[in-house]
Scaffold this active site. Sequence first.
Site, PDB file in Angstrom:
ATOM      1  N   HIS A 249     -48.750  10.672   1.675  1.00 53.89           N
ATOM      2  CA  HIS A 249     -47.500  10.717   0.905  1.00 53.89           C
ATOM      3  C   HIS A 249     -46.773   9.380   0.826  1.00 53.89           C
ATOM      4  O   HIS A 249     -46.191   9.042  -0.199  1.00 53.89           O
ATOM      5  CB  HIS A 249     -46.583  11.758   1.548  1.00 53.89           C
ATOM      6  CG  HIS A 249     -45.265  11.947   0.884  1.00 53.89           C
ATOM      7  ND1 HIS A 249     -45.151  12.354  -0.434  1.00 53.89           N
ATOM      8  CD2 HIS A 249     -43.996  11.804   1.336  1.00 53.89           C
ATOM      9  CE1 HIS A 249     -43.878  12.452  -0.754  1.00 53.89           C
ATOM     10  NE2 HIS A 249     -43.143  12.103   0.291  1.00 53.89           N
TER      11      HIS A 249
ATOM     12  N   ARG B  53     -41.729  14.950  10.027  1.00 53.56           N
ATOM     13  CA  ARG B  53     -42.961  15.210   9.260  1.00 53.56           C
ATOM     14  C   ARG B  53     -44.228  14.990  10.084  1.00 53.56           C
ATOM     15  O   ARG B  53     -45.202  15.728   9.928  1.00 53.56           O
ATOM     16  CB  ARG B  53     -42.995  14.313   8.027  1.00 53.56           C
ATOM     17  CG  ARG B  53     -42.004  14.767   7.000  1.00 53.56           C
ATOM     18  CD  ARG B  53     -42.001  13.873   5.796  1.00 53.56           C
ATOM     19  NE  ARG B  53     -41.073  14.424   4.811  1.00 53.56           N
ATOM     20  CZ  ARG B  53     -40.737  13.825   3.686  1.00 53.56           C
ATOM     21  NH1 ARG B  53     -41.248  12.650   3.387  1.00 53.56           N
ATOM     22  NH2 ARG B  53     -39.895  14.391   2.847  1.00 53.56           N
TER      23      ARG B  53
ATOM     24  N   ARG C 227     -41.170   8.196   8.666  1.00 50.37           N
ATOM     25  CA  ARG C 227     -39.956   8.234   7.845  1.00 50.37           C
ATOM     26  C   ARG C 227     -39.397   9.640   7.808  1.00 50.37           C
ATOM     27  O   ARG C 227     -40.138  10.611   7.642  1.00 50.37           O
ATOM     28  CB  ARG C 227     -40.284   7.796   6.417  1.00 50.37           C
ATOM     29  CG  ARG C 227     -39.172   8.079   5.429  1.00 50.37           C
ATOM     30  CD  ARG C 227     -39.465   7.498   4.088  1.00 50.37           C
ATOM     31  NE  ARG C 227     -40.413   8.243   3.288  1.00 50.37           N
ATOM     32  CZ  ARG C 227     -40.113   9.281   2.501  1.00 50.37           C
ATOM     33  NH1 ARG C 227     -38.869   9.748   2.433  1.00 50.37           N
ATOM     34  NH2 ARG C 227     -41.040   9.865   1.774  1.00 50.37           N
TER      35      ARG C 227
ATOM     36  N   GLN D 292     -47.710   8.071   6.245  1.00 53.65           N
ATOM     37  CA  GLN D 292     -47.150   9.423   6.383  1.00 53.65           C
ATOM     38  C   GLN D 292     -47.973  10.474   5.643  1.00 53.65           C
ATOM     39  O   GLN D 292     -48.249  10.326   4.449  1.00 53.65           O
ATOM     40  CB  GLN D 292     -45.723   9.451   5.837  1.00 53.65           C
ATOM     41  CG  GLN D 292     -45.082  10.820   5.909  1.00 53.65           C
ATOM     42  CD  GLN D 292     -43.581  10.738   5.808  1.00 53.65           C
ATOM     43  OE1 GLN D 292     -43.030  10.644   4.721  1.00 53.65           O
ATOM     44  NE2 GLN D 292     -42.904  10.754   6.943  1.00 53.65           N
TER      45      GLN D 292
ATOM     46  N   PHE E 162     -32.735  18.720   5.924  1.00 55.55           N
ATOM     47  CA  PHE E 162     -34.047  18.095   5.818  1.00 55.55           C
ATOM     48  C   PHE E 162     -34.588  17.866   7.219  1.00 55.55           C
ATOM     49  O   PHE E 162     -33.845  17.914   8.211  1.00 55.55           O
ATOM     50  CB  PHE E 162     -33.945  16.763   5.044  1.00 55.55           C
ATOM     51  CG  PHE E 162     -34.629  16.791   3.703  1.00 55.55           C
ATOM     52  CD1 PHE E 162     -34.263  17.694   2.724  1.00 55.55           C
ATOM     53  CD2 PHE E 162     -35.665  15.901   3.405  1.00 55.55           C
ATOM     54  CE1 PHE E 162     -34.902  17.726   1.490  1.00 55.55           C
ATOM     55  CE2 PHE E 162     -36.312  15.922   2.176  1.00 55.55           C
ATOM     56  CZ  PHE E 162     -35.928  16.834   1.213  1.00 55.55           C
TER      57      PHE E 162
ATOM     58  N   HIS F  50     -47.533  14.157   4.422  1.00 57.06           N
ATOM     59  CA  HIS F  50     -46.464  15.142   4.199  1.00 57.06           C
ATOM     60  C   HIS F  50     -47.019  16.526   4.530  1.00 57.06           C
ATOM     61  O   HIS F  50     -48.148  16.854   4.146  1.00 57.06           O
ATOM     62  CB  HIS F  50     -46.018  15.073   2.736  1.00 57.06           C
ATOM     63  CG  HIS F  50     -44.760  15.822   2.449  1.00 57.06           C
ATOM     64  ND1 HIS F  50     -44.697  17.199   2.452  1.00 57.06           N
ATOM     65  CD2 HIS F  50     -43.511  15.394   2.141  1.00 57.06           C
ATOM     66  CE1 HIS F  50     -43.463  17.574   2.156  1.00 57.06           C
ATOM     67  NE2 HIS F  50     -42.718  16.492   1.969  1.00 57.06           N
TER      68      HIS F  50
ATOM     69  N   GLU G 170     -39.979  19.035   0.740  1.00 61.52           N
ATOM     70  CA  GLU G 170     -39.425  19.470   2.025  1.00 61.52           C
ATOM     71  C   GLU G 170     -38.146  20.291   1.811  1.00 61.52           C
ATOM     72  O   GLU G 170     -37.715  21.055   2.668  1.00 61.52           O
ATOM     73  CB  GLU G 170     -39.113  18.220   2.859  1.00 61.52           C
ATOM     74  CG  GLU G 170     -38.679  18.479   4.269  1.00 61.52           C
ATOM     75  CD  GLU G 170     -38.743  17.196   5.112  1.00 61.52           C
ATOM     76  OE1 GLU G 170     -39.803  16.551   5.143  1.00 61.52           O
ATOM     77  OE2 GLU G 170     -37.723  16.846   5.715  1.00 61.52           O
TER      78      GLU G 170
ATOM     79  N   LEU H 218     -47.089  17.658  -4.437  1.00 59.97           N
ATOM     80  CA  LEU H 218     -46.099  17.875  -3.380  1.00 59.97           C
ATOM     81  C   LEU H 218     -45.270  19.133  -3.599  1.00 59.97           C
ATOM     82  O   LEU H 218     -44.792  19.385  -4.702  1.00 59.97           O
ATOM     83  CB  LEU H 218     -45.147  16.672  -3.335  1.00 59.97           C
ATOM     84  CG  LEU H 218     -44.099  16.748  -2.234  1.00 59.97           C
ATOM     85  CD1 LEU H 218     -44.690  16.288  -0.917  1.00 59.97           C
ATOM     86  CD2 LEU H 218     -42.881  15.915  -2.570  1.00 59.97           C
TER      87      LEU H 218
END
Length: 562
Positions: free
Chosen positions: A340, A275, A375, A229, A113, A231, A244, A241
């Site tokens: 997000h 991100r 994050r 955030q 990730f 995304h 990721e 979405l």
Amino acid sequence: MPSHDVLIIGAGLAGQRAALAAAQAGATVAIISKVHPVRSHSVAAAGGINAALNPEDTWESHAFDTVKGSDYLGDQDAIEVMCREAPDEILWLEHAGVTFHRNERGNLGTRAFGGASAARTYYVADITGHAILHVLYEQLMKHSDTVDRYEEWFTTDLLQDDDGRCVGAICRNLRDGHLEVFNAKSVILASGGAGQAYRPTTNGLIVTGDGIAQAYRIGARLMDMEMIQYHPTTLAGNGLLITEGARGEGAWLLNAKGERFMEKYAPNKMELASRDVVSRAEQTEINEGNGFPDGTVALDITKVPKRRVLEALREIVNIGRDFAGVDITSEPIHIHPGQHYIMGGVKTDVDGQTTIPGLYAAGEVACVSVHGGNRLGANSLLDTLIFGRRSGEHAAGQSRQMSMPTTRSTRVDDAARHIQEIIDRPSGGRRVAAIKDELGDTLNQYVAVFRDEEGLKKAHEIVRRLKEEAPKASIDDRGAVFNQDVIGAIELGYMLDCAEAIVVGALERKESRGAQFRTDFPERNDEEWLKHIDVTANGDDVPTVSYSPVTITRWEPQERTY
Ligand SMILES: Cc1cc2nc3c(=O)[nH]c(=O)nc-3n(C[C@H](O)[C@H](O)[C@H](O)COP(=O)(O)OP(=O)(O)OC[C@H]3O[C@@H](n4cnc5c(N)ncnc54)[C@H](O)[C@@H]3O)c2cc1C
């Protein structure tokens, strides 16, 4: 009047984990949710949950990646707690019945990730949140003698005693519209984020910032609210979405010229930079004319073997087909950055305690702060579980030393009057949905990947105007049974409170850090701004801003490159 040791508002992952922990510690618990618990937004979590469980990995490495990902705004004591406790939490979940992916050797398997120096994301295909939420719900059933579930109940207000201690909440039963006072020794807010203040967002319709606003209204401190955030991979138009996990499995990002543009922005980590970095890179490509006419760039998942896509990313195969008309196994899909997650929220310590005695917060509603300015993907599920559990344990421990407080039941009359006033509004005025849409578009235009003072001031003016319009917004349904119009009008007020705190924080922070990129202050400025921005309510006026220090334990701020 229902009375419990611990009242939990929210039954997503944070709320259910808190309920289990409190029940296991011997407390009586009420858990309230405005939707059926397994429809809580945690069910949408796709890609996975982080932990340094592999023998070659270390919790210190996970913690450093998280600190770096946060752009050094995360509190390192809290990050240490989260990362140290992560491996045991994954094993606990496994033993409880979560069917995490196993590799060809039969061991728990991981995927890579963003922003992580090791592949440490544990997952169940691309339905990880769904899998965990259902297992927790099943486990809660075992505690039905001490855990009372109030499903499809909506909390309108938190209650305090004369000393300011939080001693319960007022809730509306959505099935028949009646209001009830819930009495408790401690209250845990686990009511999720505030994504619906933006349009579009990856967040479901129920994610309306209720808990953040309810805590703020009784004087709790909010922290890091400006840190929103975006995304990197959401579908144009509807905000859906694409996890990721797709980039974790090897997908590439391409501009309209077919260039793998992340080479310019993050030559080491490429698509798996953090991100904020990837979203800024995409937006820069789009702004500089290297995107497609629909304001997007492309995510090329055909780089991942088809067999693996069908095994590990099957939900996004469906999303691509149903919502974009694209077969992601054979052609790239157009994406852009989209709202997000909110890194900020109700300020807490590592046991979930807020600045209001008796009130805890855990999960996306809270700001511990483990995410700081940005994050890392797959750290939110971990945050919900670790701090949900810790809040539940702490609140249960406190309840052993306390007698049941009494609540002034007259507050229910105020709440009833407020609801009646919404129902009695003359029809024909501006509708709740129209105000909500204007709010969402405003935040998405001015408080997004790139921000500046002029845009933020404009956003603030619009939010202030919408705050005046909202109490007059008209509704159609005047009945008592499942009246979503009334709920929508109340939620609009919560979103506007969250929006103002977000904009005020973004205006205040005159630097670029994590998700806050100010084009008028493009550098990070540790000397002046290595601190949290706290926001508190100030009646109907603009909120009050103050600062609190960032806790640094072992990782001094460095330049951040990927
Ligand atoms: C599409 C998507 C995919 C994601 N994938 C991942 C991932 O792979 N890994 C990861 O780490 N993170 C992921 N995230 C983020 C993560 O899922 C969330 O941050 C997390 O699940 C939030 O959990 P929560 O328990 O705090 O809140 P939620 O799950 O949102 O639960 C909130 C609860 O509060 C209740 N509630 C709210 N207001 C009220 C009220 N007024 N009265 C009564 N009840 C109320 C709701 O009914 C619900 O039960 C993803 C997010 C999205 C949107």
